[in-house]
Enzyme design. Structure first.
Site, PDB file in Angstrom:
ATOM      1  N   GLY A  24       0.822  -1.207   0.000  1.00  0.00           N
ATOM      2  CA  GLY A  24       0.000   0.000   0.000  1.00  0.00           C
ATOM      3  C   GLY A  24       0.851   1.251   0.000  1.00  0.00           C
ATOM      4  N   THR A  47       1.200   3.810   2.140  1.00  0.00           N
ATOM      5  CA  THR A  47       1.954   4.150   3.346  1.00  0.00           C
ATOM      6  C   THR A  47       3.069   3.145   3.586  1.00  0.00           C
ATOM      7  OG1 THR A  47      -0.108   5.051   4.258  1.00  0.00           O
ATOM      8  CG2 THR A  47       1.736   4.812   5.760  1.00  0.00           C
ATOM      9  N   ASP A 102       2.945  -2.664   8.230  1.00  0.00           N
ATOM     10  CA  ASP A 102       1.969  -2.641   7.143  1.00  0.00           C
ATOM     11  C   ASP A 102       0.950  -1.545   7.411  1.00  0.00           C
ATOM     12  OD1 ASP A 102       0.660  -3.384   4.825  1.00  0.00           O
ATOM     13  OD2 ASP A 102       0.376  -5.479   5.409  1.00  0.00           O
ATOM     14  N   ALA A 156      -3.231  -0.098   7.032  1.00  0.00           N
ATOM     15  CA  ALA A 156      -4.564  -0.610   7.355  1.00  0.00           C
ATOM     16  C   ALA A 156      -5.599   0.318   6.736  1.00  0.00           C
ATOM     17  CB  ALA A 156      -4.770  -0.708   8.861  1.00  0.00           C
ATOM     18  N   ASP A 157      -6.732  -0.254   6.377  1.00  0.00           N
ATOM     19  CA  ASP A 157      -7.829   0.555   5.862  1.00  0.00           C
ATOM     20  C   ASP A 157      -8.674   1.113   7.001  1.00  0.00           C
ATOM     21  OD1 ASP A 157      -7.383   0.099   2.977  1.00  0.00           O
ATOM     22  OD2 ASP A 157      -7.763  -1.979   3.516  1.00  0.00           O
ATOM     23  N   GLY A 201      -7.927  -3.481   1.159  1.00  0.00           N
ATOM     24  CA  GLY A 201      -8.350  -2.546   0.125  1.00  0.00           C
ATOM     25  C   GLY A 201      -7.474  -2.612  -1.109  1.00  0.00           C
ATOM     26  N   GLU A 209      -0.810 -10.725   3.306  1.00  0.00           N
ATOM     27  CA  GLU A 209      -0.566  -9.846   4.459  1.00  0.00           C
ATOM     28  C   GLU A 209      -0.869 -10.571   5.770  1.00  0.00           C
ATOM     29  OE1 GLU A 209      -1.465  -5.440   2.520  1.00  0.00           O
ATOM     30  OE2 GLU A 209      -3.118  -6.605   3.354  1.00  0.00           O
TER      31      GLU A 209
END
Length: 231
Positions: A28, A30, A82, A84-85, A97, A104
């Site tokens: 993702g 970030t 990691d 997160a949504d 997402g 993951e």
């Protein structure tokens, strides 16, 4: 939220990494900042190995010069970082997402610690505002979708199930060759119950509820970084 703040959260997480660590590398926008920050430290002499959670992350890590391994070669990881949504104050997460939820979750489960780096707006009092991704087998899709709908109805959860599509209009296909059904639930009052019962449906490969995996979080807010749990 400013990309600068996301980068600051990622760089804070990168500071936690020490020589010899076995890292889970998230997926993702970030998480990509974290991979870049680790790449910079590796070029400065840091000795680590990483397990990427997606093909996109693998390609970025290779460009950054980060030594990579697999869970078959290195089944026990020290730390996964990691995105997160969504997350709540108990560090329960919705992820997927970006479509990488299966890998993951496997990587996070193999890690002693998981630190979430995210936009501060992802912190919610009740999970469910973000649609819950459910990774399913293409075979028997309609039957699986109906079984999920019956389960949600039995739990008095209302919301539309939508098959995720790629930009070309075809069904979105994960790195594992599966489809994703997004459950638009608005709120999930009993995430533990939903998580355990979803896993009982044949055809469901995995879901985006990450419970009991995250140990800490670094959130990028307009007022700076906020840390939750244990880093």
């Amino acid at each position: 939220m400013s990309d600068t703040l996301k980068r600051a959260a990622a760089e804070r997480a990168a500071q936690i990494v020490t020589d010899g660590m076995r890292l889970g590398l998230g997926t993702g926008s970030t998480a990509a900042h974290f991979v870049a920050a680790i790449g910079e430290r590796v070029r400065g002499g840091l000795k680590v190995v990483g397990v990427p959670t997606s093909e996109a992350t693998r390609e970025q890590a290779q460009r950054e010069g980060i030594p990579l391994t697999t869970l078959d070669e290195t089944p026990d990881l020290d730390l996964t970082v990691d995105g997160a949504d969504e997350l709540d104050n108990d560090l329960r997460l919705i992820k997927g997402g970006g479509g990488a939820l299966l890998r993951e979750k496997i990587v996070a489960s193999a890690s002693q610690r998981m630190i979430v780096i995210a936009d501060g707006s992802k912190l919610v009092t009740k999970l469910g505002r973000f649609p819950l991704p459910i990774e399913v087998m293409p075979f028997g899709l309609t039957a699986t979708e109906r079984a999920i709908a019956r389960l949600l109805d039995s739990l008095s959860m209302t919301g539309e199930l939508r098959l995720r599509h790629a930009a070309d209009g075809a069904p979105y296909v994960t790195d594992g060759g599966h489809f994703i059904l997004d459950a638009h639930l608005e709120r999930i009052d009993k995430p533990n119950v939903l998580a355990s019962t979803l896993n009982n449906i044949p055809g469901v490969v995995e879901h985006g509820l990450f419970l009991g995996l995250a140990t800490g979080a670094i959130l990028a807010t307009a007022d700076g970084l906020v840390e939750l749990g244990q880093l």
